[in-house]
Design a protein around this motif. Structure first.
Motif: not given
Length: 129
Positions: A76-89
Motif C-alpha cells: 500500500g505504501q509503495t503504491r502511494i509512492h508510485l502515485s507520487q512519482i507519477e504525479s511529479a512526472l
C-alpha cells in the motif's frame, strides 16, 4: 537554515532533466518492488490453500499472517509512492514541477533533490503536521 535566492530560483533545464531522470529510475524500481510484493502475497495465499486455516493452533499460522499483513502494508505504501512519482512526472511534463501546490512559490532545489516528488515547499509542508 537561511534560504538563498538560489534555493528558491526556478529550476534550470539541466536540474529538471536530472530530477526527471531520478524520478524515472525510481518509478522503474518502485514498479519492480510492487511486482515482487504482489508475487509474495500470491505465494502466501498459495501456501495457505493446502494448509488448515486455524492460525491459532498452526505453528506457522501467526508467522504467515504477520508476513502477509506486513507485505500488504508495504504494498500500500509503495503504491502511494508510485502515485507520487507519477504525479511529479506529470508536473514536469505539464511545466508546473517545482512549484508549491499550496502557496504557488518555487520549491527549493535542495528539497527537490532530497524528495523529487515533493509537491510543497518546506514551509507549507510543515504547516500540515
Amino acid at each position: 537554515m537561511t534560504t538563498t535566492a538560489e534555493d528558491t530560483a526556478t529550476l534550470s533545464t539541466r536540474q529538471r532533466a536530472k530530477l526527471r531522470s531520478r524520478l524515472v529510475d525510481d518509478h522503474k524500481a518502485t514498479e519492480l518492488l510492487i511486482s515482487r510484493l504482489v508475487s509474495d502475497l500470491d505465494s502466501f495465499q498459495h501456501s495457505r490453500q493446502d494448509a488448515p486455516v486455524d492460525d491459532e493452533h498452526d505453528p506457522e499460522g501467526p508467522t504467515l499472517a504477520f508476513e502477509r499483513s506486513q507485505s500488504t502494508a508495504i504494498l500500500g505504501q509503495t503504491r502511494i509512492h508510485l502515485s507520487q512519482i507519477e504525479s511529479a512526472l506529470e508536473h514536469i511534463d505539464g511545466g508546473t514541477y517545482g512549484v508549491c501546490v499550496t502557496c504557488h512559490k518555487p520549491i527549493p532545489v535542495a528539497r527537490l533533490e532530497v524528495r523529487p516528488y515533493s509537491t510543497q515547499c518546506v514551509g507549507c509542508a510543515s504547516k500540515v503536521r
